[in-house]
Design a protein around this motif. Structure first.
Motif, short mmCIF file in Angstrom:
data_model
loop_
_atom_site.label_atom_id
_atom_site.label_comp_id
_atom_site.label_asym_id
_atom_site.label_seq_id
_atom_site.Cartn_x
_atom_site.Cartn_y
_atom_site.Cartn_z
N ARG A 199 0.84 -1.21 0.00
CA ARG A 199 0.00 0.00 0.00
C ARG A 199 0.87 1.25 0.00
O ARG A 199 0.58 2.23 -0.70
CB ARG A 199 -0.93 -0.01 1.22
CG ARG A 199 -2.09 -0.98 1.11
CD ARG A 199 -3.16 -0.67 2.17
NE ARG A 199 -2.62 -0.78 3.53
CZ ARG A 199 -2.60 -1.90 4.24
NH1 ARG A 199 -3.07 -3.03 3.71
NH2 ARG A 199 -2.12 -1.91 5.47
N ASP B 66 -3.57 -7.18 -4.87
CA ASP B 66 -4.34 -6.32 -3.97
C ASP B 66 -4.54 -7.01 -2.62
O ASP B 66 -4.00 -8.08 -2.35
CB ASP B 66 -5.68 -5.94 -4.61
CG ASP B 66 -6.54 -7.16 -4.95
OD1 ASP B 66 -6.26 -8.25 -4.41
OD2 ASP B 66 -7.49 -7.01 -5.75
N GLU B 67 -5.36 -6.37 -1.77
CA GLU B 67 -5.56 -6.85 -0.40
C GLU B 67 -6.11 -8.27 -0.34
O GLU B 67 -5.86 -9.00 0.62
CB GLU B 67 -6.50 -5.90 0.34
CG GLU B 67 -5.94 -4.50 0.57
CD GLU B 67 -4.91 -4.47 1.68
OE1 GLU B 67 -4.74 -5.50 2.37
OE2 GLU B 67 -4.27 -3.43 1.86
#
Length: 323
Positions: free
Chosen positions: A32, A167-168
């Motif tokens: 991030r 991504d997460e």
């Protein structure tokens, strides 16, 4: 025996728990951070948005060469576009009067990072021997692309693409996965940084054959070469003054190799002529948004390396590679 083995087993369990936390939590936290930083870097290569922001503020910067006032200039930066430039050079005093050249003015060298091209440039040259003012400008149908900026932007975009693919919701299962991703991102960032910090080394014939020499109307005199490039956070313009070597010259002709900046005395062959650089005029100006981009590249590379180091630490605890 069981008692002696207990600390090793406990240590292994703790390390495995820490490693799972690293894979599931800290890796994504670092990703991030990288995404945020590289988004800021990418914004440096795009035009400011339209709307309520209004026109970008104009900033003037002095162009010149270190340790001498032989060449001077002022460059106007509007947002991330170079909108005007004034360039002046005193005649080289060590040359005969007939060979003296003064680059009196270079105006409006326009550069847009979203479309990194030089769109308009005036160059006025004054020859003291007849006091004639010669004026050169980019042809209206021509633009000069600064490939270094274009390439750097493309590498940043590729790094962002790699990060967005993890991504997460993505679960890293091994440390090797993380190391592979970090290596790929670092490769793109290193290439982006190198495109700005390492200008191409060109031979004088390559500069002479460059399309930049055919950008001007009227055409540049045959005894002048020009080159434009990015070096670190600076836009650099170099003007080479040439003179022909006579066939009966006693000088030992030795063609110069590739270089970012050639020195007086450099020789080369062009067509049927042997030429020598008699003088070099160089001016440069700092482009602030390029400096910002380079800082973002450095910080991102450090974050990638720190994450790689954390992953690699666990390998020292096992003789095999469980990550």
């Amino acid at each position: 025996m069981a008692t002696a083995m207990a600390p090793t087993v406990v240590e292994r369990i703790v390390l495995e728990e820490e490693f799972r936390w690293l894979l599931h939590d800290e890796v994504h936290a670092v990703l991030r951070q990288l995404q945020d930083i590289l988004k800021e870097a990418s914004l440096r290569f795009t035009l400011p948005g339209s709307g309520m922001e209004g026109p970008a503020k104009q900033e003037n910067f002095i162009l010149g060469s270190c340790g001498t006032d032989q060449v001077k200039g002022v460059l106007t930066l509007q947002g991330d576009a170079l909108s005007q430039a004034w360039l002046g050079a005193k005649p080289p005093l060590f040359l005969p009067l007939a060979q003296r050249l003064r680059v009196a003015k270079s105006r409006r060298a326009s550069l847009c990072p979203a479309n990194p091209t030089l769109t308009y440039q005036d160059v006025n040259l004054k020859m003291p021997r007849n006091n004639q003012l010669l004026h050169f400008a980019f042809r209206e149908d021509k633009q000069w692309k600064l490939q270094q900026i274009q390439d750097a932007r493309n590498h940043v975009s590729q790094a962002i693409y790699l990060l967005n693919n993890r991504d997460e919701s993505y679960q890293f299962r091994t440390g090797a996965e993380v190391l592979k991703l970090m290596d790929a991102v670092m490769l793109q960032l290193t290439r982006a940084r190198n495109r700005l910090t390492t200008p191409a080394t060109l031979t004088l014939p390559e500069i002479a054959a460059s399309g930049l020499t055919r950008m001007f109307a009227p055409a540049l005199p045959s005894d002048l070469l020009v080159n434009v490039y990015i070096n670190l956070n600076k836009l650099c313009l170099t003007v080479y003054q040439l003179h022909a070597l006579q066939p009966n010259s006693t000088k030992n002709f030795r063609p110069a190799g590739g270089s970012v900046l050639h020195s007086p005395g450099a020789m080369f062959e062009w067509g049927s002529q042997r030429l020598e650089v008699s003088h070099v005029h160089k001016v440069e100006s700092v482009i602030p948004w390029l400096n910002d981009a380079l800082v973002f590249f450095t910080v991102s590379l450090q974050l990638c390396q720190q994450l790689k180091d954390k992953i690699s630490v666990f390998s020292s605890y096992w003789s095999y590679r469980p990550f």
